[in-house]
Motif scaffolding. Structure first.
Motif, short mmCIF file in Angstrom:
data_model
loop_
_atom_site.label_atom_id
_atom_site.label_comp_id
_atom_site.label_asym_id
_atom_site.label_seq_id
_atom_site.Cartn_x
_atom_site.Cartn_y
_atom_site.Cartn_z
N ARG A 105 48.98 20.39 46.56
CA ARG A 105 50.05 19.71 45.85
C ARG A 105 50.53 20.55 44.67
O ARG A 105 51.73 20.71 44.45
CB ARG A 105 49.59 18.34 45.35
CG ARG A 105 50.70 17.57 44.63
CD ARG A 105 50.27 16.15 44.29
NE ARG A 105 51.37 15.44 43.68
CZ ARG A 105 51.57 15.34 42.34
NH1 ARG A 105 50.73 15.92 41.52
NH2 ARG A 105 52.61 14.69 41.88
N PRO A 375 42.86 13.53 43.02
CA PRO A 375 42.80 12.97 44.37
C PRO A 375 41.40 12.44 44.68
O PRO A 375 40.40 13.03 44.27
CB PRO A 375 43.13 14.17 45.27
CG PRO A 375 43.76 15.18 44.37
CD PRO A 375 43.15 14.95 43.02
N THR A 379 40.54 13.62 50.93
CA THR A 379 41.98 13.69 51.17
C THR A 379 42.40 15.04 51.73
O THR A 379 43.58 15.23 52.05
CB THR A 379 42.76 13.43 49.86
OG1 THR A 379 42.22 14.26 48.83
CG2 THR A 379 42.66 11.97 49.45
N VAL A 382 44.26 14.96 55.15
CA VAL A 382 45.63 14.47 55.04
C VAL A 382 46.54 15.57 54.52
O VAL A 382 47.65 15.78 55.01
CB VAL A 382 45.69 13.23 54.12
CG1 VAL A 382 47.13 12.76 53.93
CG2 VAL A 382 44.84 12.10 54.67
N LEU A 432 55.65 14.32 52.29
CA LEU A 432 55.15 13.03 51.83
C LEU A 432 53.63 12.94 51.97
O LEU A 432 52.94 12.37 51.12
CB LEU A 432 55.83 11.90 52.61
CG LEU A 432 57.33 11.72 52.32
CD1 LEU A 432 57.93 10.67 53.27
CD2 LEU A 432 57.57 11.33 50.87
N LEU A 433 53.09 13.52 53.04
CA LEU A 433 51.63 13.51 53.23
C LEU A 433 50.93 14.36 52.16
O LEU A 433 49.90 13.96 51.62
CB LEU A 433 51.28 14.02 54.62
CG LEU A 433 51.50 13.05 55.79
CD1 LEU A 433 51.19 13.75 57.11
CD2 LEU A 433 50.62 11.81 55.63
N GLU A 435 52.07 15.04 49.19
CA GLU A 435 52.19 14.30 47.94
C GLU A 435 51.18 13.15 47.88
O GLU A 435 50.52 12.94 46.86
CB GLU A 435 53.61 13.74 47.79
CG GLU A 435 54.61 14.76 47.31
CD GLU A 435 54.37 15.11 45.85
OE1 GLU A 435 54.44 14.23 44.99
OE2 GLU A 435 54.10 16.30 45.58
N ALA A 436 51.07 12.41 48.98
CA ALA A 436 50.15 11.27 49.01
C ALA A 436 48.71 11.73 48.83
O ALA A 436 47.93 11.12 48.09
CB ALA A 436 50.31 10.50 50.32
N ALA A 437 48.35 12.81 49.51
CA ALA A 437 46.98 13.32 49.39
C ALA A 437 46.72 13.86 47.99
O ALA A 437 45.64 13.66 47.42
CB ALA A 437 46.75 14.42 50.43
N ARG A 439 48.24 13.03 45.11
CA ARG A 439 48.24 12.01 44.08
C ARG A 439 47.03 11.09 44.20
O ARG A 439 46.43 10.70 43.21
CB ARG A 439 49.52 11.15 44.19
CG ARG A 439 50.76 11.88 43.72
CD ARG A 439 51.97 10.98 43.85
NE ARG A 439 53.18 11.65 43.42
CZ ARG A 439 53.60 11.75 42.18
NH1 ARG A 439 52.90 11.18 41.22
NH2 ARG A 439 54.71 12.38 41.87
N GLY A 440 46.70 10.77 45.44
CA GLY A 440 45.57 9.87 45.67
C GLY A 440 45.79 8.53 45.03
O GLY A 440 46.88 8.11 44.70
N GLY A 441 44.74 7.81 44.80
CA GLY A 441 44.86 6.52 44.13
C GLY A 441 43.89 6.36 43.00
O GLY A 441 43.83 5.32 42.36
#
Length: 445
Positions: A105, A375, A379, A382, A432-433, A435-437, A439-441
């Protein structure tokens, strides 16, 4: 949040930063842009019968200049250096199982955001042109050509994706890891040219460029101690291969040639990369002293902040110049004629002005984005899936172009027919994948 000025960024540069690497990054991309502007020659016959050729094909004697001006190996060498430092930094700051996603990322944001904007803008334009029944003249040429430089983005994505395992090999084996990639590239060319094994040549998209990238790892650890030997070996190897083998003189692709050193890359191009890396390392001392000057360093910082945007839009600007000339009723002189050469300064100046305007419009998408949360573990897969989709998407788009968008025009990617809309969808989904990986949650720590 206020964006720091160029002066502020330059003044806060740490003393430990290798400024020469930043200069090489800017200089290599600027050389590629200038080379494209000079080599691309648009022709017009019979009113709207517009085509494009390469100056080096018209004047073959100029092909020897590519041994100095084909500088993509320098950019990928610098990429290896930067990736090594970035991955090690991520490894220090993030949990072990989250390093890969955070690294990807961080490395890809400033690459993919301007690239996706370019793709979406041109995709929308191509759709509108074809709905309105256009697509001829310079517009048709532009729809075919403006996406071609995206191959470089695809290769760079692959380098980022392979950085962790190849960096481990480098840390364990040093020059032997580089030698293994060189051997694989040489073996691939033997299978291709001596044994006529079908499709094997495409392996050198990986072996050749990753070998150049590996040189960046060696530089990061101070292991390139004899750059003169590296340069001489590369230059001699390239000269022998071109003189004795099936390799062409030009280090860039030529229209209609049976063998290209670029697509797929060859062992000759790898030797060319060794020569260039050795040459720029020999200039390291003067380059370091040059970037120590405050005004020069501010220029390098400013240029690095817009380099990718300028690279993406430079062909758009050049073709717009040709289109404006035709719209004004001006005749396009034959490439390499006296009139053509006389018009070079005007064309380059006009392309530079238009590129500057496009950079002003789109540069905000290249600005650094604040780091996201750490992250969560696991991840990495992903992120790997995302960067693979991005890689395949931009490579496919560089092959299909934006022409034939509604007709479903295809290009073969790894033996599979791919359309431009599918390529755009893959690129967007992959980003998008990633970015999602990345950023994580999880909360930042």
């Amino acid at each position: 949040m206020t964006t720091p000025t160029v002066r502020a960024l330059a003044e806060r540069t740490p003393d430990t930063r290798d400024r020469y690497v930043d200069l090489l990054r800017v200089a290599s991309l600027a050389t590629v842009v200038a080379g494209h502007w000079l080599m691309a020659a648009v022709t017009a016959t019979g009113g709207r019968d517009v085509g494009v050729t390469n100056l080096l094909a018209v004047v073959p004697a100029l092909q020897v200049l590519t041994w100095l001006l084909q500088v993509m190996p320098v950019f990928f060498f610098v990429g290896g250096f930067s990736h090594a430092l970035s991955y090690r930094s991520a490894a220090r700051r993030h949990p072990r199982r989250a390093v890969y996603a955070a690294f990807l990322r961080g490395r890809l944001q400033r690459l993919l955001r301007p690239t996706l904007v370019f793709v979406l803008v041109w995709g929308a334009l191509a759709f509108a042109v074809q709905v309105l029944g256009g697509g001829g003249g310079v517009t048709g040429v532009a729809l075919r050509l403006v996406a071609q430089p995206l191959w470089f983005i695809g290769v760079y994505l692959a380098m980022a994706a392979f950085t962790p395992p190849l960096l481990k090999l480098h840390e364990r084996h040093g020059w032997a890891a580089f030698a293994g990639l060189v051997t694989a590239a040489a073996a691939t060319d033997v299978l291709r040219f001596a044994l006529a094994v079908p499709f094997v040549e495409f392996l050198n998209f990986a072996f050749v460029w990753l070998a150049v990238h590996q040189l960046g790892f060696l530089r990061a650890d101070g292991m390139i101690r004899r750059p003169a030997v590296l340069a001489a070996t590369g230059l001699a190897g390239a000269a022998l291969l071109v003189a004795l083998g099936p390799y062409p003189l030009s280090m860039v692709g030529m229209p209609g040639e049976r063998v290209s050193n670029m697509a797929p890359p060859t062992l000759a191009l790898l030797c060319h990369g060794l020569w260039l890396v050795g040459a720029v390392e020999l200039l390291r001392g003067p380059g370091t002293r040059l970037t120590a000057r405050a005004r020069v360093w501010r220029t390098v910082v400013a240029a690095n902040g817009i380099a990718m945007t300028a690279f993406l839009w430079h062909l758009t600007a050049l073709l717009a110049v040709y289109g404006a000339a035709l719209a004004a009723g001006l005749a396009l002189p034959a490439p390499a004629s006296a009139a053509w050469w006389a018009g070079v300064p005007v064309r380059l100046a006009a392309a530079a002005v238009l590129t500057a305007l496009l950079v002003a419009a789109f540069r905000r998408f290249e600005r650094p984005v604040p780091a996201g949360p750490v992250p969560p573990p696991g991840t990495g897969p992903v992120a790997a899936a995302g960067v693979t989709l991005c890689l395949l998407g931009v490579l496919a788009l560089s092959m299909t172009g934006f022409g034939g968008l509604l007709e479903g025009r295809t290009a073969l990617l790894l033996g599979v027919p791919v359309t431009a809309p599918a390529a755009v969808a893959m690129t967007l989904a992959g980003w998008l994948l990633v970015e999602a990986a990345g950023r994580g949650g999880a909360t930042r720590r």
